[in-house]
Write an enzyme that holds these catalytic residues in place. Sequence first.
Site, PDB file in Angstrom:
ATOM      1  CB  THR A   1      -0.918   0.007   1.252  1.00  0.00           C
ATOM      2  OG1 THR A   1      -1.449   1.313   1.447  1.00  0.00           O
ATOM      3  CG2 THR A   1      -0.186  -0.396   2.520  1.00  0.00           C
ATOM      4  CG  ASP A   2      -1.084   5.076  -0.741  1.00  0.00           C
ATOM      5  OD1 ASP A   2      -1.547   4.459   0.231  1.00  0.00           O
ATOM      6  OD2 ASP A   2      -1.712   5.988  -1.323  1.00  0.00           O
ATOM      7  CD  GLU A   3      -2.715   3.776   5.094  1.00  0.00           C
ATOM      8  OE1 GLU A   3      -2.241   3.623   6.241  1.00  0.00           O
ATOM      9  OE2 GLU A   3      -3.919   3.877   4.866  1.00  0.00           O
TER      10      GLU A   3
ATOM     11  CE1 TYR B   1      -3.490  -2.374   6.008  1.00  0.00           C
ATOM     12  CE2 TYR B   1      -3.167  -0.038   5.547  1.00  0.00           C
ATOM     13  CZ  TYR B   1      -3.386  -1.334   5.102  1.00  0.00           C
ATOM     14  OH  TYR B   1      -3.507  -1.577   3.754  1.00  0.00           O
TER      15      TYR B   1
ATOM     16  CE  LYS C   1      -0.677  -4.530   3.023  1.00  0.00           C
ATOM     17  NZ  LYS C   1      -1.211  -5.789   2.429  1.00  0.00           N
TER      18      LYS C   1
HETATM   19  P1  NAD Z   1     -10.692  -6.001   2.886  1.00  0.00           P
HETATM   20  O1  NAD Z   1     -10.563  -5.704   4.334  1.00  0.00           O
HETATM   21  O2  NAD Z   1     -11.919  -5.583   2.158  1.00  0.00           O
HETATM   22  O3  NAD Z   1     -10.542  -7.574   2.633  1.00  0.00           O
HETATM   23  C1  NAD Z   1      -9.564  -8.348   3.274  1.00  0.00           C
HETATM   24  C2  NAD Z   1      -9.898  -9.806   3.026  1.00  0.00           C
HETATM   25  O4  NAD Z   1      -8.873 -10.604   3.621  1.00  0.00           O
HETATM   26  C3  NAD Z   1     -11.221 -10.249   3.661  1.00  0.00           C
HETATM   27  O5  NAD Z   1     -11.957 -11.036   2.755  1.00  0.00           O
HETATM   28  C4  NAD Z   1     -10.779 -11.082   4.867  1.00  0.00           C
HETATM   29  O6  NAD Z   1     -11.715 -12.099   5.222  1.00  0.00           O
HETATM   30  C5  NAD Z   1      -9.478 -11.667   4.365  1.00  0.00           C
HETATM   31  N1  NAD Z   1      -8.568 -12.039   5.453  1.00  0.00           N
HETATM   32  C6  NAD Z   1      -8.223 -11.298   6.536  1.00  0.00           C
HETATM   33  N2  NAD Z   1      -7.382 -11.997   7.322  1.00  0.00           N
HETATM   34  C7  NAD Z   1      -7.163 -13.188   6.698  1.00  0.00           C
HETATM   35  C8  NAD Z   1      -6.370 -14.318   6.992  1.00  0.00           C
HETATM   36  N3  NAD Z   1      -5.631 -14.382   8.124  1.00  0.00           N
HETATM   37  N4  NAD Z   1      -6.375 -15.350   6.132  1.00  0.00           N
HETATM   38  C9  NAD Z   1      -7.134 -15.320   4.992  1.00  0.00           C
HETATM   39  N5  NAD Z   1      -7.918 -14.285   4.683  1.00  0.00           N
HETATM   40  C10 NAD Z   1      -7.926 -13.231   5.515  1.00  0.00           C
HETATM   41  O7  NAD Z   1      -9.386  -5.407   2.205  1.00  0.00           O
HETATM   42  P2  NAD Z   1      -9.159  -4.661   0.814  1.00  0.00           P
HETATM   43  O8  NAD Z   1      -9.474  -3.240   0.989  1.00  0.00           O
HETATM   44  O9  NAD Z   1      -9.810  -5.452  -0.238  1.00  0.00           O
HETATM   45  O10 NAD Z   1      -7.571  -4.778   0.680  1.00  0.00           O
HETATM   46  C11 NAD Z   1      -6.987  -5.921   0.054  1.00  0.00           C
HETATM   47  C12 NAD Z   1      -5.478  -5.753   0.067  1.00  0.00           C
HETATM   48  O11 NAD Z   1      -5.115  -4.569  -0.646  1.00  0.00           O
HETATM   49  C13 NAD Z   1      -4.874  -5.602   1.450  1.00  0.00           C
HETATM   50  O12 NAD Z   1      -3.654  -6.305   1.470  1.00  0.00           O
HETATM   51  C14 NAD Z   1      -4.636  -4.114   1.593  1.00  0.00           C
HETATM   52  O13 NAD Z   1      -3.574  -3.852   2.476  1.00  0.00           O
HETATM   53  C15 NAD Z   1      -4.295  -3.739   0.170  1.00  0.00           C
HETATM   54  N6  NAD Z   1      -4.594  -2.349  -0.214  1.00  0.00           N
HETATM   55  C16 NAD Z   1      -5.849  -1.857  -0.032  1.00  0.00           C
HETATM   56  C17 NAD Z   1      -6.141  -0.566  -0.473  1.00  0.00           C
HETATM   57  C18 NAD Z   1      -7.526   0.036  -0.311  1.00  0.00           C
HETATM   58  O14 NAD Z   1      -7.704   1.210  -0.584  1.00  0.00           O
HETATM   59  N7  NAD Z   1      -8.541  -0.720   0.086  1.00  0.00           N
HETATM   60  C19 NAD Z   1      -5.144   0.209  -1.071  1.00  0.00           C
HETATM   61  C20 NAD Z   1      -3.859  -0.343  -1.217  1.00  0.00           C
HETATM   62  C21 NAD Z   1      -3.617  -1.629  -0.801  1.00  0.00           C
HETATM   63  O1  DAU Z   2      -3.934   4.419   0.975  1.00  0.00           O
HETATM   64  C1  DAU Z   2      -4.252   3.068   0.886  1.00  0.00           C
HETATM   65  C2  DAU Z   2      -5.022   2.672   2.121  1.00  0.00           C
HETATM   66  O2  DAU Z   2      -6.298   3.287   2.017  1.00  0.00           O
HETATM   67  C3  DAU Z   2      -5.173   1.166   2.282  1.00  0.00           C
HETATM   68  O3  DAU Z   2      -3.904   0.598   2.438  1.00  0.00           O
HETATM   69  C4  DAU Z   2      -6.057   0.848   3.493  1.00  0.00           C
HETATM   70  O4  DAU Z   2      -6.280  -0.537   3.606  1.00  0.00           O
HETATM   71  C5  DAU Z   2      -7.387   1.552   3.309  1.00  0.00           C
HETATM   72  O5  DAU Z   2      -8.206   1.338   4.449  1.00  0.00           O
HETATM   73  C6  DAU Z   2      -7.187   3.042   3.082  1.00  0.00           C
HETATM   74  O6  DAU Z   2      -6.711   3.695   4.280  1.00  0.00           O
HETATM   75  P1  DAU Z   2      -7.261   5.148   4.704  1.00  0.00           P
HETATM   76  O7  DAU Z   2      -7.056   5.315   6.145  1.00  0.00           O
HETATM   77  O8  DAU Z   2      -6.741   6.197   3.796  1.00  0.00           O
HETATM   78  O9  DAU Z   2      -8.826   4.933   4.336  1.00  0.00           O
HETATM   79  P2  DAU Z   2     -10.171   5.297   5.126  1.00  0.00           P
HETATM   80  O10 DAU Z   2     -11.287   5.038   4.174  1.00  0.00           O
HETATM   81  O11 DAU Z   2     -10.231   4.696   6.467  1.00  0.00           O
HETATM   82  O12 DAU Z   2     -10.021   6.873   5.302  1.00  0.00           O
HETATM   83  C7  DAU Z   2      -9.842   7.735   4.181  1.00  0.00           C
HETATM   84  C8  DAU Z   2      -9.705   9.154   4.713  1.00  0.00           C
HETATM   85  O13 DAU Z   2     -10.966   9.548   5.271  1.00  0.00           O
HETATM   86  C9  DAU Z   2      -8.689   9.287   5.837  1.00  0.00           C
HETATM   87  O14 DAU Z   2      -8.038  10.542   5.738  1.00  0.00           O
HETATM   88  C10 DAU Z   2      -9.538   9.252   7.107  1.00  0.00           C
HETATM   89  C11 DAU Z   2     -10.843   9.881   6.662  1.00  0.00           C
HETATM   90  N1  DAU Z   2     -12.062   9.381   7.342  1.00  0.00           N
HETATM   91  C12 DAU Z   2     -12.267   8.035   7.348  1.00  0.00           C
HETATM   92  C13 DAU Z   2     -13.377   7.513   7.974  1.00  0.00           C
HETATM   93  C14 DAU Z   2     -13.604   6.023   8.021  1.00  0.00           C
HETATM   94  C15 DAU Z   2     -12.966  10.260   7.898  1.00  0.00           C
HETATM   95  O15 DAU Z   2     -12.792  11.498   7.864  1.00  0.00           O
HETATM   96  N2  DAU Z   2     -14.071   9.735   8.538  1.00  0.00           N
HETATM   97  C16 DAU Z   2     -14.302   8.398   8.607  1.00  0.00           C
HETATM   98  O16 DAU Z   2     -15.329   7.976   9.213  1.00  0.00           O
END
Ligand code: NAD
Ligand code: DAU
Length: 333
Positions: free
Chosen positions: A124-126, A148, A152
């Site tokens: 992730t970019d984080e 988190y 990662k």
């Molecule tokens: P999500 O939380 O929607 O889904 C995670 C999935 O992983 C779920 O289906 C959960 O049941 C499964 N899981 C959790 N723990 C597990 C384990 N121990 N064994 C097997 N399965 C397990 O997540 P997402 O938003 O779809 O993110 C997917 C991947 O992409 C993650 O690795 C996350 O770090 C990365 N990522 C997400 C974002 C974003 O914006 N959502 C951005 C960049 C990277």
């Molecule tokens: O950047 C990639 C990441 O993006 C992924 O690696 C993570 O898995 C994913 O959860 C996401 O992280 P963020 O913390 O950026 O996403 P989130 O949707 O939780 O929050 C986005 C922005 O909105 C952040 O600045 C916090 C803010 N926020 C979030 C929530 C849930 C609010 O202001 N209010 C809220 O209730």
Amino acid sequence: MKVLVTGGAGFIGSNFVRYALSNHTDWEVINLDKLTYAGNLENLKDVESNPKYRFVQGDIADEELVNKLFSEGIDYCLNFAAETHVDRSIGDPKDFIVTDVQGTYALLEAAKTHGVKRFIQISTDEVYGSIQEGSFVETDMLTPRNPYSASKAGADRLAYSYHATYGLPVVVTRASNNFGPYQYPEKLIPLFVTNAVDDQALPLYGDGLNVRDWLFVEDHCSALDFLLTNGVDGEIYNVGGGNECTNIEITKKVLAQLKKSEDLIKPVKDRQGHDRRYSLDCSKLIAMGWKPSGGFDELLEKTIHWYVENEDWWRKIKSGEYKEYYLKQYANR
Ligand code: NAD
Ligand code: DAU
């Protein structure tokens, strides 16, 4: 090709499973997912009877199970499985360390033992931390700032180490904030859309001026597909949408499309250690030939529309009914 997708019942994983089955009809896709609170088989209802798709319920940290799956002969492994919500990691980091770090270790070990053609670690970019000005390139230092992103970053570097040390064909991707269908309604966009539909307050953290770069989930899938064949072993690729936006801007767009009042915005206490801005320089991947589809406003509108049209999906989750429903369904199979 036999493709192991971990975390395929989550948001991005389920979109990838669907993408893979429709774009590569010769692939056999195995979805290994523990079904935590974020895993939802409803996300894949439309493909569950596809003969090329198989679901295995299990933990990526279960070394025996993972080893057994890799012994079937996996060509590609894409590791999406993770604990993913920053706020939850701040409250209770333990599961993040176990799944994101130990789970990735178990997959890498099995891949090393049995061999794979490509192992993509979805990072992730984080992991870079926050940036005030400019954009991160792949060689920048990692300064993750919450449990988190720190877990990662651990997984990201562990995956790389299996390339550097053992020659495993690992590629690491670092994507920005994804949006699209099937995102668990605890993340900003689905939470705010579904709250607004119900005229509930939208809890905006701090001053609402934190910046995220939004990537449409199908563009993330296409980048991963592209990198399965075009990625270079041991390399890292940033994957961004090129759509930087403050949280308040996104919030206002959501309310405008739903024709709801901005009075629903409720400024709340800031997230602890809240990263101010994420920004990626994606020129490395773009120079290779991948590009995001563009048209952010249309994609956001399409996404908001999806949540409006799929109330049943998110109402089950928000009411806590889904887990109960699933357990009953599964027990009857
Ligand atoms: P999500 O939380 O929607 O889904 C995670 C999935 O992983 C779920 O289906 C959960 O049941 C499964 N899981 C959790 N723990 C597990 C384990 N121990 N064994 C097997 N399965 C397990 O997540 P997402 O938003 O779809 O993110 C997917 C991947 O992409 C993650 O690795 C996350 O770090 C990365 N990522 C997400 C974002 C974003 O914006 N959502 C951005 C960049 C990277
Ligand atoms: O950047 C990639 C990441 O993006 C992924 O690696 C993570 O898995 C994913 O959860 C996401 O992280 P963020 O913390 O950026 O996403 P989130 O949707 O939780 O929050 C986005 C922005 O909105 C952040 O600045 C916090 C803010 N926020 C979030 C929530 C849930 C609010 O202001 N209010 C809220 O209730």
